[in-house]
Scaffold this active site. Structure first.
Site, mmCIF file in Angstrom:
data_model
loop_
_atom_site.group_PDB
_atom_site.id
_atom_site.type_symbol
_atom_site.label_atom_id
_atom_site.label_comp_id
_atom_site.label_asym_id
_atom_site.label_seq_id
_atom_site.Cartn_x
_atom_site.Cartn_y
_atom_site.Cartn_z
ATOM 1 N N TYR A 15 64.595 7.016 27.546
ATOM 2 C CA TYR A 15 64.823 8.581 28.187
ATOM 3 C C TYR A 15 64.110 9.050 28.733
ATOM 4 O O TYR A 15 64.897 9.494 29.257
ATOM 5 C CB TYR A 15 64.817 8.753 26.537
ATOM 6 C CG TYR A 15 65.832 9.872 26.134
ATOM 7 C CD1 TYR A 15 67.022 9.693 26.883
ATOM 8 C CD2 TYR A 15 65.373 11.099 25.269
ATOM 9 C CE1 TYR A 15 67.815 11.225 27.015
ATOM 10 C CE2 TYR A 15 66.386 12.560 25.513
ATOM 11 C CZ TYR A 15 67.235 12.327 26.158
ATOM 12 O OH TYR A 15 68.335 13.398 25.924
ATOM 13 N N ALA A 142 70.475 6.508 26.745
ATOM 14 C CA ALA A 142 69.522 7.095 27.998
ATOM 15 C C ALA A 142 70.156 6.602 28.999
ATOM 16 O O ALA A 142 69.821 6.754 30.034
ATOM 17 C CB ALA A 142 67.840 6.132 27.457
ATOM 18 N N LYS A 194 69.835 13.652 12.808
ATOM 19 C CA LYS A 194 71.128 13.165 12.476
ATOM 20 C C LYS A 194 70.764 11.747 12.652
ATOM 21 O O LYS A 194 71.412 10.411 12.785
ATOM 22 C CB LYS A 194 71.437 13.455 13.926
ATOM 23 C CG LYS A 194 70.840 13.362 15.645
ATOM 24 C CD LYS A 194 71.275 12.176 16.003
ATOM 25 C CE LYS A 194 69.825 11.936 17.608
ATOM 26 N NZ LYS A 194 69.848 10.638 17.706
ATOM 27 N N ASP A 247 75.600 15.382 18.562
ATOM 28 C CA ASP A 247 74.672 14.195 18.172
ATOM 29 C C ASP A 247 75.223 13.470 16.826
ATOM 30 O O ASP A 247 74.234 12.448 17.294
ATOM 31 C CB ASP A 247 73.244 14.922 18.167
ATOM 32 C CG ASP A 247 71.975 13.576 19.141
ATOM 33 O OD1 ASP A 247 72.534 13.158 19.840
ATOM 34 O OD2 ASP A 247 71.263 14.498 19.373
#
EC number: 1.1.1.94
Length: 334
Positions: A15, A142, A194, A247
């Site tokens: 990421y 990513a 999340k 998300d």
């Protein structure tokens, strides 16, 4: 500080590398640092992160750098993209090199280990209240960011000028949109909770529960996130944005998510260690589960889904029993 470096990214995993690539493609000279010197030297030689982002070539404006002091001296804008359990450690590493001009942002999704504190509190504790702080969060994988596929995130912070500046560095009119939020707490919290719910979604699918159960879990997971956030001073409406619902849906429904794949492996009968080895990268949700559990219990907020996932991961509860305990809860108003 050098005039030409726009930002330094600390964290050269998938990421961090993807965000650094995106920043450089936007025309911003960017430095990329990681704690393993040999890894950074490989990035310098290969001009790509073959380990985590194969076949994504680094733009000319992206420079991997092994020297942390050099990275911090080059620019006032610092972006941490490290796992939440080392967030405090990295802040302590950079603290001796900071000047009053520095501004600190992060794309880390999580809370402080053991205490469950927001990363904003951790940063203020370690660095003091002088530095502007900001967080970037939202539905992002990513590899998709690195490929330049359309992406949108939320940016929030302690100071509006810095928040706007960070948003502007990432935003372009081709494939990356930034939305500025005035809810610092909500944008930080969404990324942590999340991850936990995504493990739950994977568990449910691993057990063969189907799409109905997954959707119910996402919906009730959003309710748990919102309940926790409001108790911490966030606005309920904030969780309908990129760093909340956005998300959550992404991470619970796509197998690019490490957290979802981790839960899927557990639901199919694999042990925790075997599942982590299978993923091959940090599963943030594993630690996030303990962080969220500790936080919710500290402030007295009921989060039954997160609680059952905690029991599975940290108290050896059988996955099927955890599912049955959730399903057998008394009916309640929505």
């Amino acid at each position: 500080m050098a005039d030409n470096i726009a930002i330094t990214v600390l964290g050269a995993g998938s990421y961090g590398s993807a965000l650094a690539v995106s920043l450089a493609r936007n025309g911003h000279p960017t430095l990329l640092w990681g704690h393993q010197e040999d890894h950074i030297k490989r990035l310098q030689a290969d001009r790509e992160n073959k380990k985590f982002l194969p076949n994504i070539k680094f733009p000319e404006l992206l420079t991997p750098e092994v020297n942390l002091k050099v990275c911090l001296a080059a620019t006032r804008n610092i972006l941490l993209v490290v796992p939440s359990h080392v967030f405090a450690l990295v802040l302590q590493q950079i603290k001796p090199f900071l000047t009053p001009q520095h501004r600190i942002a992060w794309a880390t999704k999580g809370l402080e280990a053991k205490t469950g504190r927001l990363l904003q509190e951790v940063a203020t504790d370690i660095l003091g209240q002088h530095y502007p702080l900001a967080v970037i969060s939202g539905p992002t994988f990513a590899m998709e960011v690195a490929k330049g596929l359309p992406t949108a995130v939320a940016v929030a912070g302690s100071e509006s000028k810095f928040t706007q500046d960070i948003a502007a560095l990432f935003h372009n009119n081709r494939n990356f949109r930034t939305y500025i939020s005035d809810d610092f707490t909500a944008v930080q919290l969404g990324g942590a909770v999340k991850n936990v719910i995504a493990i739950g979604a994977g568990l449910a699918d691993g057990l063969g529960f189907g799409a109905n159960a997954r959707t119910a879990l996402i919906t009730r997971g959003l309710a748990e996130l919102t309940r926790l956030g409001v108790a911490l001073g966030a606005k309920e409406s904030s969780f309908m944005g990129m760093a909340g619902l956005g998300d959550l849906v992404l991470t619970c429904t796509d197998n690019q998510s490490r957290n979802r794949r981790f839960g899927l492996a557990l639901g199919q009968g694999k042990g925790i260690n075997a599942a982590q080895i299978e993923i091959g990268q940090v599963v943030e949700g594993y630690r996030n589960t303990e962080e969220v559990y500790n936080l919710s219990h500290r402030i007295g907020i009921e989060m039954p889904i997160c609680e059952q996932i905690y029991y599975v991961l940290y108290q050896d509860k059988a996955v099927k029993q955890a599912a049955m305990d959730l399903l057998s809860r008394s009916p309640k108003d929505e």
